[in-house]
Design a protein around this motif. Sequence first.
Motif, PDB file in Angstrom:
ATOM      1  N   SER A  91       0.821  -1.212   0.000  1.00 10.32           N
ATOM      2  CA  SER A  91       0.000   0.000   0.000  1.00 10.32           C
ATOM      3  C   SER A  91       0.854   1.262   0.000  1.00 10.32           C
ATOM      4  N   GLN A  92       1.945   1.237  -0.708  1.00  6.80           N
ATOM      5  CA  GLN A  92       2.838   2.397  -0.732  1.00  6.80           C
ATOM      6  C   GLN A  92       2.143   3.651  -1.266  1.00  6.80           C
ATOM      7  N   ALA A  93       1.120   3.474  -2.080  1.00  5.54           N
ATOM      8  CA  ALA A  93       0.418   4.625  -2.642  1.00  5.54           C
ATOM      9  C   ALA A  93      -0.452   5.327  -1.597  1.00  5.54           C
ATOM     10  N   LEU A  94      -0.834   4.608  -0.534  1.00  4.75           N
ATOM     11  CA  LEU A  94      -1.652   5.223   0.509  1.00  4.75           C
ATOM     12  C   LEU A  94      -0.771   6.102   1.392  1.00  4.75           C
ATOM     13  N   PRO A  95      -1.175   7.338   1.616  1.00  4.44           N
ATOM     14  CA  PRO A  95      -0.368   8.211   2.467  1.00  4.44           C
ATOM     15  C   PRO A  95      -0.611   7.934   3.953  1.00  4.44           C
ATOM     16  N   GLY A  96       0.360   8.283   4.763  1.00  4.20           N
ATOM     17  CA  GLY A  96       0.205   8.233   6.211  1.00  4.20           C
ATOM     18  C   GLY A  96       0.441   6.875   6.812  1.00  4.20           C
ATOM     19  N   GLY A  97       0.498   6.872   8.112  1.00  3.37           N
ATOM     20  CA  GLY A  97       0.670   5.635   8.854  1.00  3.37           C
ATOM     21  C   GLY A  97       2.082   5.098   8.794  1.00  3.37           C
ATOM     22  N   PHE A  98       2.326   4.117   9.624  1.00  2.00           N
ATOM     23  CA  PHE A  98       3.594   3.412   9.636  1.00  2.00           C
ATOM     24  C   PHE A  98       3.533   2.323   8.570  1.00  2.00           C
ATOM     25  N   VAL A  99       4.685   1.734   8.251  1.00  2.00           N
ATOM     26  CA  VAL A  99       4.724   0.616   7.312  1.00  2.00           C
ATOM     27  C   VAL A  99       4.915  -0.658   8.117  1.00  2.00           C
ATOM     28  N   LEU A 100       3.941  -1.560   8.018  1.00  2.00           N
ATOM     29  CA  LEU A 100       4.005  -2.825   8.737  1.00  2.00           C
ATOM     30  C   LEU A 100       4.683  -3.851   7.842  1.00  2.00           C
ATOM     31  N   SER A 101       5.991  -3.930   7.988  1.00  2.00           N
ATOM     32  CA  SER A 101       6.777  -4.883   7.209  1.00  2.00           C
ATOM     33  C   SER A 101       7.718  -5.600   8.166  1.00  2.00           C
ATOM     34  N   GLY A 102       8.504  -6.484   7.650  1.00  2.00           N
ATOM     35  CA  GLY A 102       9.482  -7.172   8.477  1.00  2.00           C
ATOM     36  C   GLY A 102      10.808  -6.447   8.552  1.00  2.00           C
ATOM     37  N   ALA A 103      10.921  -5.308   7.894  1.00  2.00           N
ATOM     38  CA  ALA A 103      12.176  -4.546   7.887  1.00  2.00           C
ATOM     39  C   ALA A 103      12.461  -3.995   9.284  1.00  2.00           C
ATOM     40  N   ALA A 104      13.710  -4.117   9.708  1.00  2.00           N
ATOM     41  CA  ALA A 104      14.102  -3.662  11.048  1.00  2.00           C
ATOM     42  C   ALA A 104      13.808  -2.179  11.246  1.00  2.00           C
ATOM     43  N   SER A 105      14.027  -1.357  10.226  1.00  2.00           N
ATOM     44  CA  SER A 105      13.776   0.084  10.373  1.00  2.00           C
ATOM     45  C   SER A 105      12.292   0.375  10.572  1.00  2.00           C
ATOM     46  N   ASP A 106      11.423  -0.341   9.851  1.00  2.00           N
ATOM     47  CA  ASP A 106       9.977  -0.159  10.025  1.00  2.00           C
ATOM     48  C   ASP A 106       9.537  -0.628  11.405  1.00  2.00           C
ATOM     49  N   LEU A 107      10.040  -1.776  11.844  1.00  2.00           N
ATOM     50  CA  LEU A 107       9.672  -2.298  13.165  1.00  2.00           C
ATOM     51  C   LEU A 107      10.195  -1.394  14.280  1.00  2.00           C
ATOM     52  N   THR A 108      11.375  -0.832  14.103  1.00  2.00           N
ATOM     53  CA  THR A 108      11.920   0.089  15.109  1.00  2.00           C
ATOM     54  C   THR A 108      11.007   1.296  15.271  1.00  2.00           C
ATOM     55  N   ASP A 109      10.533   1.856  14.154  1.00  2.00           N
ATOM     56  CA  ASP A 109       9.612   2.998  14.214  1.00  2.00           C
ATOM     57  C   ASP A 109       8.321   2.626  14.936  1.00  2.00           C
ATOM     58  N   ILE A 110       7.794   1.444  14.648  1.00  2.00           N
ATOM     59  CA  ILE A 110       6.549   0.995  15.270  1.00  2.00           C
ATOM     60  C   ILE A 110       6.736   0.768  16.763  1.00  2.00           C
ATOM     61  N   VAL A 111       7.793   0.072  17.143  1.00  2.00           N
ATOM     62  CA  VAL A 111       8.048  -0.209  18.561  1.00  2.00           C
ATOM     63  C   VAL A 111       8.286   1.085  19.333  1.00  2.00           C
ATOM     64  N   ALA A 112       9.023   2.013  18.740  1.00  2.00           N
ATOM     65  CA  ALA A 112       9.277   3.298  19.406  1.00  2.00           C
ATOM     66  C   ALA A 112       7.973   4.046  19.652  1.00  2.00           C
ATOM     67  N   SER A 113       7.075   4.009  18.688  1.00  2.00           N
ATOM     68  CA  SER A 113       5.807   4.702  18.847  1.00  2.00           C
ATOM     69  C   SER A 113       4.903   4.026  19.875  1.00  2.00           C
ATOM     70  N   LEU A 114       4.856   2.688  19.846  1.00  2.00           N
ATOM     71  CA  LEU A 114       3.971   1.963  20.756  1.00  2.00           C
ATOM     72  C   LEU A 114       4.503   1.882  22.177  1.00  2.00           C
ATOM     73  N   PHE A 115       5.800   1.680  22.335  1.00  2.00           N
ATOM     74  CA  PHE A 115       6.358   1.402  23.653  1.00  2.00           C
ATOM     75  C   PHE A 115       7.477   2.341  24.079  1.00  2.00           C
ATOM     76  N   GLY A 116       7.688   3.408  23.315  1.00  2.00           N
ATOM     77  CA  GLY A 116       8.722   4.377  23.655  1.00  2.00           C
ATOM     78  C   GLY A 116       8.287   5.287  24.785  1.00  2.00           C
ATOM     79  N   PRO A 117       9.072   6.310  25.059  1.00  2.70           N
ATOM     80  CA  PRO A 117       8.780   7.193  26.198  1.00  2.70           C
ATOM     81  C   PRO A 117       7.494   8.000  26.066  1.00  2.70           C
ATOM     82  N   VAL A 118       7.026   8.215  24.845  1.00  4.65           N
ATOM     83  CA  VAL A 118       5.776   8.953  24.649  1.00  4.65           C
ATOM     84  C   VAL A 118       4.810   8.001  23.933  1.00  4.65           C
ATOM     85  N   PRO A 119       3.882   7.356  24.662  1.00  8.27           N
ATOM     86  CA  PRO A 119       2.964   6.406  24.038  1.00  8.27           C
ATOM     87  C   PRO A 119       2.166   7.036  22.912  1.00  8.27           C
TER      88      PRO A 119
END
Length: 122
Positions: A91-119
């Motif tokens: 869904s690269q054509a859809l704007p916004g949101g995180f990218v739910l892939s197996g790539a470490a950089s995408d997962l790092t962004d998701i984990v930081a947002s969900l469980f980082g210092p600012v929920p």
Amino acid sequence: MNLLSQIAGKTILIIGEADFLSNHAREALAALNAAVVGPIMVSNAMERLKEEQIFDAVVIDIAVPDEAMLWMNAWLETREIPFIFARDQRSQALPGGFVLSGAASDLTDIVASLFGPVPSYH
């Protein structure tokens, strides 16, 4: 501590179409010791959430209908359950949101947002 280790032992609910979570992304989350529930359709997700089943975080497909998105947003915020809106790799054509892939950089962004210092629900 590695940022990605913060997802270990967490239960993540995935809301979206059956093919929203790729095998690569599922395997990457499992390798981080996260328990993945879903993906489940929006109507089923709303029922599951009403049952007060406990999830540590929720990932919602940005393609879900606006009314459902607003309902889930309010429900999750009230219970202080972190959530994000994401899109899959196709869904690269859809704007916004995180990218739910197996790539470490995408997962790092998701984990930081969900469980980082600012929920993400703030």
